[in-house]
Design an enzyme around this catalytic site. Structure first.
Site, PDB file in Angstrom:
ATOM      1  N   ARG A   7      -0.059  -2.766  -9.440  1.00  0.00           N
ATOM      2  CA  ARG A   7      -0.992  -3.858  -9.200  1.00  0.00           C
ATOM      3  C   ARG A   7      -1.613  -3.853  -7.815  1.00  0.00           C
ATOM      4  O   ARG A   7      -2.820  -4.019  -7.665  1.00  0.00           O
ATOM      5  CB  ARG A   7      -0.306  -5.225  -9.387  1.00  0.00           C
ATOM      6  CG  ARG A   7      -0.297  -5.728 -10.801  1.00  0.00           C
ATOM      7  CD  ARG A   7       0.949  -6.549 -11.022  1.00  0.00           C
ATOM      8  NE  ARG A   7       2.089  -5.661 -10.925  1.00  0.00           N
ATOM      9  CZ  ARG A   7       2.601  -4.995 -11.969  1.00  0.00           C
ATOM     10  NH1 ARG A   7       2.116  -5.204 -13.156  1.00  0.00           N
ATOM     11  NH2 ARG A   7       3.607  -4.154 -11.821  1.00  0.00           N
ATOM     12  N   THR A   8      -0.779  -3.717  -6.800  1.00  0.00           N
ATOM     13  CA  THR A   8      -1.327  -3.896  -5.454  1.00  0.00           C
ATOM     14  C   THR A   8      -2.376  -2.821  -5.161  1.00  0.00           C
ATOM     15  O   THR A   8      -3.490  -3.128  -4.738  1.00  0.00           O
ATOM     16  CB  THR A   8      -0.192  -3.880  -4.405  1.00  0.00           C
ATOM     17  OG1 THR A   8       0.762  -4.874  -4.781  1.00  0.00           O
ATOM     18  CG2 THR A   8      -0.723  -4.210  -3.027  1.00  0.00           C
TER      19      THR A   8
ATOM     20  N   LYS B  39       5.163  16.393   5.861  1.00  0.00           N
ATOM     21  CA  LYS B  39       5.296  17.471   6.854  1.00  0.00           C
ATOM     22  C   LYS B  39       5.839  16.926   8.174  1.00  0.00           C
ATOM     23  O   LYS B  39       5.950  17.654   9.152  1.00  0.00           O
ATOM     24  CB  LYS B  39       3.930  18.099   7.126  1.00  0.00           C
ATOM     25  CG  LYS B  39       3.242  18.697   5.932  1.00  0.00           C
ATOM     26  CD  LYS B  39       1.879  19.252   6.374  1.00  0.00           C
ATOM     27  CE  LYS B  39       1.045  19.696   5.201  1.00  0.00           C
ATOM     28  NZ  LYS B  39      -0.339  19.975   5.623  1.00  0.00           N
TER      29      LYS B  39
ATOM     30  N   ARG C  86       1.056   0.569   2.168  1.00  0.00           N
ATOM     31  CA  ARG C  86       2.402   0.170   1.716  1.00  0.00           C
ATOM     32  C   ARG C  86       3.384   1.224   2.197  1.00  0.00           C
ATOM     33  O   ARG C  86       3.109   2.431   2.096  1.00  0.00           O
ATOM     34  CB  ARG C  86       2.449   0.069   0.195  1.00  0.00           C
ATOM     35  CG  ARG C  86       3.877  -0.055  -0.328  1.00  0.00           C
ATOM     36  CD  ARG C  86       3.929  -0.417  -1.776  1.00  0.00           C
ATOM     37  NE  ARG C  86       3.475  -1.779  -1.999  1.00  0.00           N
ATOM     38  CZ  ARG C  86       3.583  -2.408  -3.168  1.00  0.00           C
ATOM     39  NH1 ARG C  86       4.116  -1.795  -4.202  1.00  0.00           N
ATOM     40  NH2 ARG C  86       3.158  -3.647  -3.311  1.00  0.00           N
TER      41      ARG C  86
ATOM     42  N   HIS D  91       4.925  -9.219   2.329  1.00  0.00           N
ATOM     43  CA  HIS D  91       3.891  -8.770   1.380  1.00  0.00           C
ATOM     44  C   HIS D  91       2.786  -9.831   1.370  1.00  0.00           C
ATOM     45  O   HIS D  91       2.623 -10.568   0.413  1.00  0.00           O
ATOM     46  CB  HIS D  91       4.522  -8.612  -0.007  1.00  0.00           C
ATOM     47  CG  HIS D  91       3.693  -7.845  -0.992  1.00  0.00           C
ATOM     48  ND1 HIS D  91       2.351  -7.581  -0.814  1.00  0.00           N
ATOM     49  CD2 HIS D  91       4.028  -7.290  -2.181  1.00  0.00           C
ATOM     50  CE1 HIS D  91       1.897  -6.907  -1.856  1.00  0.00           C
ATOM     51  NE2 HIS D  91       2.902  -6.706  -2.691  1.00  0.00           N
TER      52      HIS D  91
HETATM   53  C1  NCD Z   1       6.119  -6.652  -5.662  1.00  0.00           C
HETATM   54  C2  NCD Z   1       6.372  -5.744  -4.478  1.00  0.00           C
HETATM   55  O1  NCD Z   1       5.926  -4.595  -4.460  1.00  0.00           O
HETATM   56  O2  NCD Z   1       6.999  -6.227  -3.560  1.00  0.00           O
HETATM   57  N1  NCD Z   1       5.156  -6.161  -6.530  1.00  0.00           N
HETATM   58  C3  NCD Z   1       3.842  -6.405  -6.264  1.00  0.00           C
HETATM   59  O3  NCD Z   1       3.306  -5.968  -5.278  1.00  0.00           O
HETATM   60  N2  NCD Z   1       3.179  -7.191  -7.121  1.00  0.00           N
HETATM   61  C4  NCD Z   1       7.347  -7.089  -6.339  1.00  0.00           C
HETATM   62  C5  NCD Z   1       8.348  -6.074  -6.777  1.00  0.00           C
HETATM   63  O4  NCD Z   1       8.163  -4.862  -6.599  1.00  0.00           O
HETATM   64  O5  NCD Z   1       9.350  -6.501  -7.324  1.00  0.00           O
END
Ligand code: NCD
Length: 303
Positions: free
Chosen positions: A51-52, A80, A101, A129
Site C-alpha cells: 500500500r504505502t 554493496k 522506507r 509511520h
Molecule cells: C504498516 C507498516 O508498514 O507499518 N503497513 C502499512 O504501511 N500500511 C503496518 C504493518 O506492516 O503491519
C-alpha cells in the site's frame, strides 16, 4: 518544513490543511491532474510494502508526475555497502522528492539531512509511520466528522507497530481523546510513548489484555503482530493469535464504531467483519492515496 519524518513535524493547522486539500482532490480530481507535470518522485523502499509504495506512486501519477525507485534493498547499492546518506544525496540529482522506507529507526532522518530535496518517512523500523497516520486522520475525519472527543482502542502489537506510535502521538494533540491499549503484556506500547506522549499531556489511557472496553469505543484500530521484528519465531507464534476480532466480539460494540487497520491483515480480523458497515480498513487504503497527493503538493510547494 522541508521533510516529513515524524507526524509532529506538522502543526495541527497543517494537518487540517492537508485534510481539506485531500477532500478537495477527492471532489475535483481533474483540477489536480497536471499539478506535478515534469516532477519525479523517488520511492526508496528497503523493506516490503504494498500500500504505502503503490499509493505514493499512484498519487504522483494522478498528479501528472513520474516515478522512479526501487522496492528492495537487494536491488540498490545498499547491498554493496552504500550508506543511506550517500544514496539520498545521489537521488537528489535525479528526483524532486523522496519517499523512503527502511528497517532501521532514524534512517529517513539521516536521508533528509543528506538530501537537497524533501524526504518523506514511509516507515522506519518499529518507530514511526507518519503518512499512515495522515491516512488514518483523514479516515477518522471522514467517518466521524471530528478528531477530538473520541475513545480509541488500539489492539494487537502495540510494541512494534509503528502506525500505532504515530497515530497515538497525533491523536494526543486533539482535546478530549482517550485511549484503550489492548495487547498481550509483552506487546505493550513502548515506555517513551507512555511517558512522553500520554502522561506528559495528561491523557486518559488504560492498558488491558481483554476486550471489556469494547462497548465504549468510537474507534478500534487493529494491528498485526509484527513477525519481522521478533527475535524468535516461538514468541511470534505464541502471540500472533491472542487477539482476533470476530463478529461475536462486535455484538456489544457501538453501531457507529469505526474499525480500522493499516493492513496488511494476517488473521487478526476475521473475514466476516469485512461485510459489516463498521469496517473502514479498505476505505483507509483509498484515503491514503488522496492524502499522499496532498502531502506531495505541500512539500513541493505547489498549490
Ligand atoms: C504498516 C507498516 O508498514 O507499518 N503497513 C502499512 O504501511 N500500511 C503496518 C504493518 O506492516 O503491519
Amino acid at each position: 518544513m522541508k521533510d516529513l519524518i515524524s507526524i509532529t513535524d506538522l502543526s495541527i493547522e497543517e494537518l487540517q490543511e492537508l485534510i481539506i486539500k485531500a477532500e478537495d482532490i477527492i471532489e475535483n480530481p481533474d483540477k489536480y491532474c497536471d499539478k506535478c507535470k515534469r516532477k519525479k518522485l523517488a520511492t526508496l523502499f528497503f523493506e516490503p510494502s504494498t500500500r504505502t509504495r503503490l499509493s505514493f506512486e499512484a498519487a504522483m501519477l494522478e498528479l501528472g508526475g513520474n516515478v522512479i525507485g526501487f522496492s528492495e534493498a537487494s536491488s540498490s547499492s545498499a547491498s554493496k555497502g552504500e550508506s543511506v546518506a550517500d544514496t539520498a544525496q545521489t537521488i537528489s540529482c535525479y528526483a524532486d522528492i523522496i519517499a523512503m522506507r527502511h528497517p532501521k529507526e532514524g534512517a529517513p532522518l539521516v536521508a533528509a539531512k543528506a538530501a537537497s530535496i524533501p524526504v518523506i518517512n514511509a516507515g522506519d523500523g518499529g518507530h514511526n509511520h507518519p503518512t499512515q497516520t495522515l491516512t488514518d486522520l483523514l479516515t477518522i475525519f471522514r467517518e466521524k466528522g471530528r478528531l477530538n472527543n473520541l475513545k480509541i482502542g488500539f489492539c494487537g502489537d502495540l510494541k512494534f507497530g509503528r502506525t500505532v506510535h504515530s497515530l497515538i502521538t497525533a491523536m494526543s494533540r486533539y482535546e478530549g481523546n482517550s485511549f484503550v491499549l489492548i495487547s498481550p503484556e509483552e506487546l505493550r506500547i513502548p515506555g517513551y510513548i507512555k511517558k512522553d506522549v500520554l502522561e506528559r499531556n495528561g491523557l486518559p489511557y488504560k492498558e488491558t489484555d481483554n476486550w471489556n472496553d469494547m462497548p465504549e469505543l468510537d474507534i478500534l484500530y487493529m494491528t498485526r503482530v509484527q513477525r519481522e521484528r521478533f527475535f524468535n519465531e516461538a514468541d511470534y507464534l505464541r502471540l500472533r493469535d491472542v487477539f482476533i476480532l470476530t463478529m461475536d466480539k462486535l455484538a456489544i460494540a457501538k453501531q457507529d464504531l469505526c474499525i480500522m487497520h493499516p493492513l496488511p491483515r494476517v488473521n487478526e480480523i476475521e473475514r466476516a467483519v469485512d461485510d459489516d458497515k463498521r469496517a473502514c480498513y479498505f476505505k483507509q487504503v483509498l484515503n491514503g492515496k488522496y492524502i499522499r497527493m496532498a502531502l506531495i503538493l505541500k512539500l513541493l510547494g505547489i498549490d
